[in-house]
Design a protein around this motif. Structure first.
Motif, PDB file in Angstrom:
ATOM      1  N   ILE A 125       0.850  -1.207   0.000  1.00 17.37           N
ATOM      2  CA  ILE A 125       0.000   0.000   0.000  1.00 17.37           C
ATOM      3  C   ILE A 125       0.880   1.251   0.000  1.00 17.37           C
ATOM      4  O   ILE A 125       0.647   2.201  -0.755  1.00 17.37           O
ATOM      5  CB  ILE A 125      -0.957  -0.028   1.223  1.00 17.37           C
ATOM      6  CG1 ILE A 125      -2.009  -1.129   1.037  1.00 17.37           C
ATOM      7  CG2 ILE A 125      -1.622   1.321   1.446  1.00 17.37           C
ATOM      8  CD1 ILE A 125      -2.818  -1.445   2.282  1.00 17.37           C
ATOM      9  N   GLU A 126       1.916   1.228   0.836  1.00 25.73           N
ATOM     10  CA  GLU A 126       2.787   2.411   0.931  1.00 25.73           C
ATOM     11  C   GLU A 126       3.603   2.604  -0.346  1.00 25.73           C
ATOM     12  O   GLU A 126       3.871   3.741  -0.752  1.00 25.73           O
ATOM     13  CB  GLU A 126       3.672   2.307   2.175  1.00 25.73           C
ATOM     14  CG  GLU A 126       2.826   2.506   3.438  1.00 25.73           C
ATOM     15  CD  GLU A 126       3.586   2.252   4.738  1.00 25.73           C
ATOM     16  OE1 GLU A 126       4.739   1.771   4.664  1.00 25.73           O
ATOM     17  OE2 GLU A 126       2.995   2.516   5.811  1.00 25.73           O
ATOM     18  N   ALA A 127       3.971   1.498  -1.002  1.00 24.79           N
ATOM     19  CA  ALA A 127       4.695   1.612  -2.276  1.00 24.79           C
ATOM     20  C   ALA A 127       3.801   2.242  -3.349  1.00 24.79           C
ATOM     21  O   ALA A 127       4.288   2.811  -4.323  1.00 24.79           O
ATOM     22  CB  ALA A 127       5.173   0.240  -2.734  1.00 24.79           C
ATOM     23  N   CYS A 128       2.486   2.140  -3.148  1.00 27.12           N
ATOM     24  CA  CYS A 128       1.528   2.779  -4.067  1.00 27.12           C
ATOM     25  C   CYS A 128       1.292   4.246  -3.689  1.00 27.12           C
ATOM     26  O   CYS A 128       0.350   4.876  -4.185  1.00 27.12           O
ATOM     27  CB  CYS A 128       0.192   2.033  -4.044  1.00 27.12           C
ATOM     28  SG  CYS A 128       0.249   0.394  -4.745  1.00 27.12           S
ATOM     29  N   GLN A 129       2.115   4.763  -2.795  1.00 30.20           N
ATOM     30  CA  GLN A 129       2.018   6.154  -2.319  1.00 30.20           C
ATOM     31  C   GLN A 129       0.727   6.395  -1.553  1.00 30.20           C
ATOM     32  O   GLN A 129       0.127   7.472  -1.615  1.00 30.20           O
ATOM     33  CB  GLN A 129       2.159   7.145  -3.488  1.00 30.20           C
ATOM     34  CG  GLN A 129       3.470   6.970  -4.229  1.00 30.20           C
ATOM     35  CD  GLN A 129       3.558   7.817  -5.485  1.00 30.20           C
ATOM     36  OE1 GLN A 129       2.734   8.682  -5.731  1.00 30.20           O
ATOM     37  NE2 GLN A 129       4.562   7.538  -6.297  1.00 30.20           N
ATOM     38  N   LEU A 130       0.264   5.362  -0.877  1.00 29.11           N
ATOM     39  CA  LEU A 130      -0.947   5.463  -0.062  1.00 29.11           C
ATOM     40  C   LEU A 130      -0.598   5.128   1.382  1.00 29.11           C
ATOM     41  O   LEU A 130       0.459   4.568   1.655  1.00 29.11           O
ATOM     42  CB  LEU A 130      -2.004   4.467  -0.546  1.00 29.11           C
ATOM     43  CG  LEU A 130      -2.449   4.574  -1.999  1.00 29.11           C
ATOM     44  CD1 LEU A 130      -3.260   3.350  -2.395  1.00 29.11           C
ATOM     45  CD2 LEU A 130      -3.274   5.836  -2.189  1.00 29.11           C
ATOM     46  N   ARG A 131      -1.528   5.454   2.276  1.00 32.95           N
ATOM     47  CA  ARG A 131      -1.387   5.022   3.663  1.00 32.95           C
ATOM     48  C   ARG A 131      -2.521   4.046   3.951  1.00 32.95           C
ATOM     49  O   ARG A 131      -3.579   4.118   3.321  1.00 32.95           O
ATOM     50  CB  ARG A 131      -1.502   6.222   4.612  1.00 32.95           C
ATOM     51  CG  ARG A 131      -0.431   7.268   4.407  1.00 32.95           C
ATOM     52  CD  ARG A 131      -0.750   8.520   5.198  1.00 32.95           C
ATOM     53  NE  ARG A 131      -2.088   9.031   4.838  1.00 32.95           N
ATOM     54  CZ  ARG A 131      -2.697  10.031   5.470  1.00 32.95           C
ATOM     55  NH1 ARG A 131      -2.124  10.626   6.470  1.00 32.95           N
ATOM     56  NH2 ARG A 131      -3.903  10.431   5.087  1.00 32.95           N
TER      57      ARG A 131
ATOM     58  N   MET B 227      -3.460  -0.685 -11.615  1.00 34.69           N
ATOM     59  CA  MET B 227      -4.582  -0.053 -10.902  1.00 34.69           C
ATOM     60  C   MET B 227      -4.306   1.430 -10.670  1.00 34.69           C
ATOM     61  O   MET B 227      -5.172   2.274 -10.907  1.00 34.69           O
ATOM     62  CB  MET B 227      -4.821  -0.773  -9.564  1.00 34.69           C
ATOM     63  CG  MET B 227      -5.937  -0.161  -8.739  1.00 34.69           C
ATOM     64  SD  MET B 227      -6.343  -1.116  -7.274  1.00 34.69           S
ATOM     65  CE  MET B 227      -4.911  -0.847  -6.243  1.00 34.69           C
ATOM     66  N   MET B 228      -3.086   1.748 -10.219  1.00 36.65           N
ATOM     67  CA  MET B 228      -2.777   3.144  -9.910  1.00 36.65           C
ATOM     68  C   MET B 228      -2.760   4.000 -11.180  1.00 36.65           C
ATOM     69  O   MET B 228      -3.185   5.158 -11.146  1.00 36.65           O
ATOM     70  CB  MET B 228      -1.443   3.233  -9.164  1.00 36.65           C
ATOM     71  CG  MET B 228      -1.427   2.530  -7.804  1.00 36.65           C
ATOM     72  SD  MET B 228      -2.761   3.012  -6.687  1.00 36.65           S
ATOM     73  CE  MET B 228      -2.317   4.702  -6.332  1.00 36.65           C
ATOM     74  N   ALA B 229      -2.284   3.422 -12.299  1.00 34.84           N
ATOM     75  CA  ALA B 229      -2.291   4.171 -13.556  1.00 34.84           C
ATOM     76  C   ALA B 229      -3.723   4.506 -13.955  1.00 34.84           C
ATOM     77  O   ALA B 229      -4.022   5.606 -14.436  1.00 34.84           O
ATOM     78  CB  ALA B 229      -1.596   3.389 -14.656  1.00 34.84           C
ATOM     79  N   ASP B 230      -4.636   3.564 -13.710  1.00 35.80           N
ATOM     80  CA  ASP B 230      -6.044   3.810 -14.039  1.00 35.80           C
ATOM     81  C   ASP B 230      -6.612   4.948 -13.190  1.00 35.80           C
ATOM     82  O   ASP B 230      -7.528   5.642 -13.596  1.00 35.80           O
ATOM     83  CB  ASP B 230      -6.859   2.526 -13.818  1.00 35.80           C
ATOM     84  CG  ASP B 230      -8.178   2.561 -14.538  1.00 35.80           C
ATOM     85  OD1 ASP B 230      -8.173   2.419 -15.774  1.00 35.80           O
ATOM     86  OD2 ASP B 230      -9.224   2.784 -13.870  1.00 35.80           O
ATOM     87  N   MET B 231      -6.026   5.114 -11.982  1.00 34.32           N
ATOM     88  CA  MET B 231      -6.455   6.221 -11.099  1.00 34.32           C
ATOM     89  C   MET B 231      -5.740   7.505 -11.433  1.00 34.32           C
ATOM     90  O   MET B 231      -5.950   8.520 -10.777  1.00 34.32           O
ATOM     91  CB  MET B 231      -6.127   5.874  -9.636  1.00 34.32           C
ATOM     92  CG  MET B 231      -6.846   4.680  -9.118  1.00 34.32           C
ATOM     93  SD  MET B 231      -6.344   4.358  -7.417  1.00 34.32           S
ATOM     94  CE  MET B 231      -7.346   5.537  -6.539  1.00 34.32           C
ATOM     95  N   GLY B 232      -4.818   7.442 -12.381  1.00 37.21           N
ATOM     96  CA  GLY B 232      -4.082   8.648 -12.760  1.00 37.21           C
ATOM     97  C   GLY B 232      -2.809   8.830 -11.991  1.00 37.21           C
ATOM     98  O   GLY B 232      -2.215   9.913 -11.997  1.00 37.21           O
ATOM     99  N   VAL B 233      -2.336   7.765 -11.298  1.00 36.16           N
ATOM    100  CA  VAL B 233      -1.099   7.857 -10.514  1.00 36.16           C
ATOM    101  C   VAL B 233      -0.051   6.943 -11.158  1.00 36.16           C
ATOM    102  O   VAL B 233      -0.245   5.732 -11.214  1.00 36.16           O
ATOM    103  CB  VAL B 233      -1.327   7.438  -9.045  1.00 36.16           C
ATOM    104  CG1 VAL B 233      -0.027   7.493  -8.253  1.00 36.16           C
ATOM    105  CG2 VAL B 233      -2.398   8.296  -8.390  1.00 36.16           C
ATOM    106  N   GLU B 234       1.027   7.534 -11.647  1.00 34.89           N
ATOM    107  CA  GLU B 234       2.118   6.746 -12.239  1.00 34.89           C
ATOM    108  C   GLU B 234       3.098   6.376 -11.143  1.00 34.89           C
ATOM    109  O   GLU B 234       3.564   7.240 -10.412  1.00 34.89           O
ATOM    110  CB  GLU B 234       2.842   7.543 -13.335  1.00 34.89           C
ATOM    111  CG  GLU B 234       1.984   7.851 -14.556  1.00 34.89           C
ATOM    112  CD  GLU B 234       1.450   6.613 -15.288  1.00 34.89           C
ATOM    113  OE1 GLU B 234       2.150   5.582 -15.284  1.00 34.89           O
ATOM    114  OE2 GLU B 234       0.339   6.683 -15.835  1.00 34.89           O
TER     115      GLU B 234
END
Ligand code: URA
Length: 248
Positions: free
Chosen positions: A131-137, A240-247
């Protein structure tokens, strides 16, 4: 209306009634959230039709309250006699009621059964890193399992147990109405998508569950046994993150 849609409507009305909602407005309010905002305090982003948004999502407090009511219902559940008699506590789920992403696992293990929190053992620590590697908490997302009780000896959930918990996890998704559901492993993917296809064949494809986009990846416990598969999970997260607009 299909039987699945009818079940969803019934569950939504039950959740609302349990949360004390006696009347429904004619239309749900809708707002927008910035692409990088991982919770939806301002409402959903994206362009789904208004009818897809649950009425409960018009107010974040309603979602939190609906989840609290459902959690109390889960805590009192004794439908699976073996699980109810062996559990220390039920493990409902944790995170933001307005999360854009739900991570959906299998069932509590020993650490989760002792603490009441999902994914806190070794597999949970790995999930937190993902999760954190996806820049999320962790607190930005919502984490839940198919089963709310630990199967003895961590055996696989039985079909009857999944059926008994179905109403609970479907109502959690109904209340949160996440934009994305990430199924962790075959048990979660099979329960949500009602398929028996192997997890390896479900990866790298998009599915839908009501208004949510669904993606499937390997379970963190599998990664602990097969670290080489971390690369594939990372590819799935990037998709998934690219689909959310996060590279990433
Ligand atoms: N595995 C799961 O699927 N869920 C947990 O909460 C912990 C381990």
């Amino acid at each position: 209306m299909t039987p699945r849609e009818a079940r969803a409507v019934r569950q939504r009305l039950e959740s609302l009634a349990a949360a004390g909602v006696a009347q429904l407005p004619r239309a749900a309010m809708r707002g927008t959230a910035p692409a990088g905002d991982m919770t939806r305090a301002g409402g959903r982003s994206g362009g789904e039709p208004a009818a897809a948004a649950p009425v409960a999502s018009t107010c974040d407090g309603d979602r939190a309250e609906a989840l609290r009511v459902l959690q109390a219902e889960v805590a009192g559940c004794t439908k699976c006699v073996e699980l109810a008699s062996s559990r220390t506590t039920t493990v409902f789920g944790s995170g933001s009621p307005t999360a854009r992403i739900c991570f959906f696992g299998e069932a509590p293990g020993a650490d989760e059964d002792a603490s009441g929190e999902p994914f806190v053992g070794r597999a949970g620590q790995l999930l937190t890193k993902i999760i954190e590697a996806c820049q999320l908490r962790r607190e930005d997302v919502y984490i839940l399992n198919v089963l709310k009780c630990r199967p003895p000896g961590n055996r696989l959930p039985l079909p009857g147990e999944v059926g008994n918990c179905r109403g609970f996890f479907e109502r959690q998704f109904e209340v949160i109405s996440p934009e994305y559901i990430c199924c962790l492993g075959a048990t979660a993917a099979h329960a949500l998508l009602e398929t028996a296809e192997p997890i390896g064949k479900l990866r790298k494809r998009w599915f839908t569950f009501h208004a949510s986009k669904v993606i499937c990846t390997y379970h963190p416990s599998y990664l602990l046994r097969n670290p080489a598969a971390k690369r594939e999970v990372w590819d799935d997260m990037k998709l998934m993150m690219a689909d959310m607009g996060v590279e990433l």
